[in-house]
Design an enzyme around this catalytic site. Structure first.
Site, PDB file in Angstrom:
ATOM      1  N   HIS A 137     -59.564  -0.380  14.012  1.00  0.00           N
ATOM      2  CA  HIS A 137     -58.393  -0.586  13.153  1.00  0.00           C
ATOM      3  C   HIS A 137     -58.508   0.168  11.829  1.00  0.00           C
ATOM      4  O   HIS A 137     -57.944  -0.273  10.818  1.00  0.00           O
ATOM      5  CB  HIS A 137     -58.173  -2.079  12.884  1.00  0.00           C
ATOM      6  CG  HIS A 137     -57.849  -2.870  14.117  1.00  0.00           C
ATOM      7  ND1 HIS A 137     -56.629  -2.824  14.745  1.00  0.00           N
ATOM      8  CD2 HIS A 137     -58.618  -3.725  14.847  1.00  0.00           C
ATOM      9  CE1 HIS A 137     -56.650  -3.619  15.805  1.00  0.00           C
ATOM     10  NE2 HIS A 137     -57.847  -4.168  15.891  1.00  0.00           N
ATOM     11  N   HIS A 159     -50.499   0.004  16.579  1.00  0.00           N
ATOM     12  CA  HIS A 159     -51.496   0.966  17.042  1.00  0.00           C
ATOM     13  C   HIS A 159     -52.443   0.258  18.001  1.00  0.00           C
ATOM     14  O   HIS A 159     -52.406  -0.969  18.159  1.00  0.00           O
ATOM     15  CB  HIS A 159     -52.280   1.591  15.876  1.00  0.00           C
ATOM     16  CG  HIS A 159     -53.068   0.585  15.085  1.00  0.00           C
ATOM     17  ND1 HIS A 159     -52.585   0.015  13.914  1.00  0.00           N
ATOM     18  CD2 HIS A 159     -54.286   0.015  15.289  1.00  0.00           C
ATOM     19  CE1 HIS A 159     -53.471  -0.825  13.440  1.00  0.00           C
ATOM     20  NE2 HIS A 159     -54.515  -0.854  14.256  1.00  0.00           N
ATOM     21  N   SER A 179     -58.049  -3.254  21.182  1.00  0.00           N
ATOM     22  CA  SER A 179     -57.344  -4.297  20.442  1.00  0.00           C
ATOM     23  C   SER A 179     -55.973  -3.766  20.053  1.00  0.00           C
ATOM     24  O   SER A 179     -55.860  -2.732  19.389  1.00  0.00           O
ATOM     25  CB  SER A 179     -58.141  -4.704  19.201  1.00  0.00           C
ATOM     26  OG  SER A 179     -57.380  -5.563  18.378  1.00  0.00           O
TER      27      SER A 179
END
Length: 637
Positions: A61, A148, A129
């Site tokens: 992330h 994303h 994720s």
């Protein structure tokens, strides 16, 4: 030497082209029980597809660590399924530099560049994720819901294990339960999106990737049974026949082990049978300490069984230990035998009076004044009453637990272990208690359960005792009763230990200050001979014996303790407004700290996203209960 080699590998020129790696997997599974905002339903995913903007693929992330692009997302009956493309030369360089060359050692031909990269990225970042935007309960989902996709170690959503490969079909093939329509649709959409990229590559920077990959390892270093969790998530995703995901305990690639050494037994007299080289050494076997093993070993000989003395198989390779779930304690066999021998050895602790306070140094008054009647008697003072040898040994408590375990096994229909003695009688007696068939060839043999007298007829078969039958058919209530009894025994032992810290016949009266008969005369001051901390202090929650005196204030529970006055702390004086800070000490000025890349500040945009990557938390109370139990048990030895 190693740092110089790593520096050379980092400074080496980058490859001309990036290896395109395809990644595929489920972003979530429907009806998997994901909590809160992580749960996705088919209607929400259907409304969010296709995404309004292309979805980037980053690492953990981090927006500055973008390494690829999502090619297609399809709504499968099991959950949203995606296919992406990763093309980053710097990611390959960082992983290759950090990996040891011993990982890829193998007997066969050397691995190619693509295979090495697939092994590294698959085992370092096996999960993904999906980041979604937060929305209110009344806001309907739209095509901007997905933000994303991040590559991570373990995702918070179930079944999010992905596959990496150099071809699109090979990346999708391991998902055996994927719907055929989904398989064809995602292959078609991914091929069209790849044509639009036209060989694009991503370069976030070696330093940014290094710090991000290091933070991923640090955030997941506390994760327990990581490979077991990865294998479970892999089964949930329906992956079968995967090539590069290594869920093993060895830090080598399959087929990279060295050639096995020739078998050399110590009984055959082969040369080098007593070789003690590191390659021929075998680590000490590990044994699981169970309660029934402790009980059976303490009641029998301290020598281990023949099967336990040679745990190595005939091939020379040690047998792998069974997977532990946290309920066992693994110790070397030699230490285990020492513990069993020490517990089974007879002890004869000195007899002490029931409830006698612990022995300690008592501060008495003047040497010539004799013992004061207010002080507690010495530990050797004879008290009438029953004497006991302290708490019961550890074997009695373990025997209670063993009985409960044996009863639980009998209730569940499992055969009792060799060391279990929870049910009376041996296997030989139980064999004779069963009914014999009608045509018994051993009818002429005398019954061992009944006495035989010459000239008398054979007695009738004895009916099964109702108490024995009830004991053999024990139910769950008896198991619970046995466990409750074991806990009660431990509580009684704790009560006995607490009672020993109190006086046997109530608390002693407080000790008054000793007044010397010649205290009025001037005598030189002498230092105290005994420390003040050894004065006996009765428990504060117990009142002195006897009726309180009328009109008199009861004495305090604790005698006054003299406190040596120390130096008074300096008073805080408010500094005037024009005061200046003290000048720095003379000397060379230290150089400023090296500027490191700071983590991205969580702004308003980051707070509006729901990231599904997980980080293992530190648990400081993991073994606190076990340490307390062991300290209490070993303290009574």
């Amino acid at each position: 030497m190693a740092s110089a080699e790593m520096r050379e590998r980092l400074e080496a020129p980058l490859p001309d082209r990036a290896v395109p790696i395809y990644v595929a997997g489920f972003l979530a599974l429907y009806d998997s029980g994901d909590p809160g905002e992580l749960a996705l339903d088919p209607d929400t995913v259907r409304a969010a597809l296709p995404p309004e903007n292309p979805l980037p693929i980053n690492v953990d992330h981090r927006a500055r660590c973008e390494v690829g692009r999502v090619l297609a997302v399809v709504n499968d009956p099991r959950g949203p399924f995606f296919v992406g493309l990763i093309a980053c030369v710097q990611l390959e360089r960082v992983l290759e530099t950090a990996a040891s060359a011993a990982i890829f050692e193998r007997r066969g031909p050397a691995l190619s560049r693509e295979e090495r990269l697939l092994y590294l990225i698959t085992n370092y970042l096996p999960s993904v994720s999906l980041s979604t935007k937060r929305r209110g309960d009344e806001v309907p989902p739209d095509r901007t819901l997905f933000a994303h996709v991040a590559l991570c170690a373990i995702g918070r959503r179930l079944g999010t294990i992905v596959t990496y490969d150099t071809s699109l079909d090979a990346a999708i093939a391991p998902f055996r339960h994927l719907d055929p329509a989904t398989r064809e649709g995602v292959r078609r959409e991914a091929a069209e999106a790849e044509l639009a990229l036209a060989g694009r590559t991503w370069a976030p920077g070696v330093e940014a990737l290094t710090h991000t990959l290091l933070s991923t390892a640090v955030n997941n270093m506390m994760l327990r049974d990581r490979w077991s969790l990865v294998a479970e998530r892999r089964r949930q995703a329906g992956i079968a026949g995967h090539t590069y995901l290594q869920a093993s305990e060895k830090f080598k690639i399959w087929g990279a082990e060295s050639a096995p050494a020739p078998e050399r037994g110590y009984k055959t007299g082969a040369p080098g049978a007593m070789d003690t080289s590191p390659a021929a050494s075998v680590p000490a076997p590990q044994v699981a300490v169970r309660a029934r093993q402790v009980a059976s070993s303490s009641s029998s000989s301290s020598f281990p069984a023949p099967a336990d003395m040679n745990p190595v198989s005939a091939s020379g390779a040690p047998a792998p230990p069974p997977p532990g779930d946290g309920s066992y304690l693994w110790i070397p066999a030699s230490h285990y035998n020492q513990l069993v021998t020490g517990q089974s050895a007879p002890r004869h602790p000195p007899l002490t009076a029931c409830g006698l306070p612990a022995a300690g140094t008592v501060a008495y008054g003047h040497p010539g004044a004799g013992p004061s009647p207010h002080y507690p008697p010495p530990p050797a003072h004879p008290y009438p009453g029953m004497l006991f040898a302290g708490p019961s040994p550890l074997e009695a408590q373990i025997a209670a637990l063993v009985g409960a375990i044996a009863a639980d096994r009998q209730a569940g229909g499992l055969p009792a272990a060799a060391g279990d003695h929870g049910i009376r009688g041996s296997a030989k007696r139980r064999r004779h208690e069963v009914e014999q068939p009608e045509y018994d060839c051993g009818r002429d043999e005398p019954d061992r359960d009944f006495p035989y007298y010459p000239g008398e007829a054979r007695p009738e078969p004895r009916p099964v005792d109702s108490r024995r039958a009830a004991r053999q058919a024990s139910g769950p209530h008896e198991t619970i009763t046995a466990l409750v009894g074991a806990v009660t025994s431990l509580q009684q032992e704790l009560a006995h230990m607490r009672a020993r810290t109190h006086a046997p016949y109530g608390p002693y009266p407080p000790v008054g200050p000793y007044h010397h008969p010649h205290a009025d005369t001037e005598t030189p001051a002498q230092p105290p001979r005994y420390p003040a901390k050894a004065v006996y202090l009765p428990p504060p929650h117990i009142a002195p014996p006897g009726p309180p005196l009328s009109g008199a204030v009861p004495p305090p529970s604790y005698p006054p303790v003299a406190v040596t006055p120390g130096p008074a702390p300096p008073l805080h004086q408010p500094s005037p407004a024009h005061a200046h800070p003290p000048p720095p000490p003379p000397g060379p000025t230290p150089p400023p700290a090296a500027s490191l890349p700071q983590p991205e500040a969580p702004g308003a945009e980051a707070g509006a996203l729901v990231n599904a990557s997980s980080a293992a938390h530190v648990n400081v109370d993991t073994a606190r209960a076990a340490d307390l139990f062991v300290s209490q048990m070993m303290g009574s030895r």
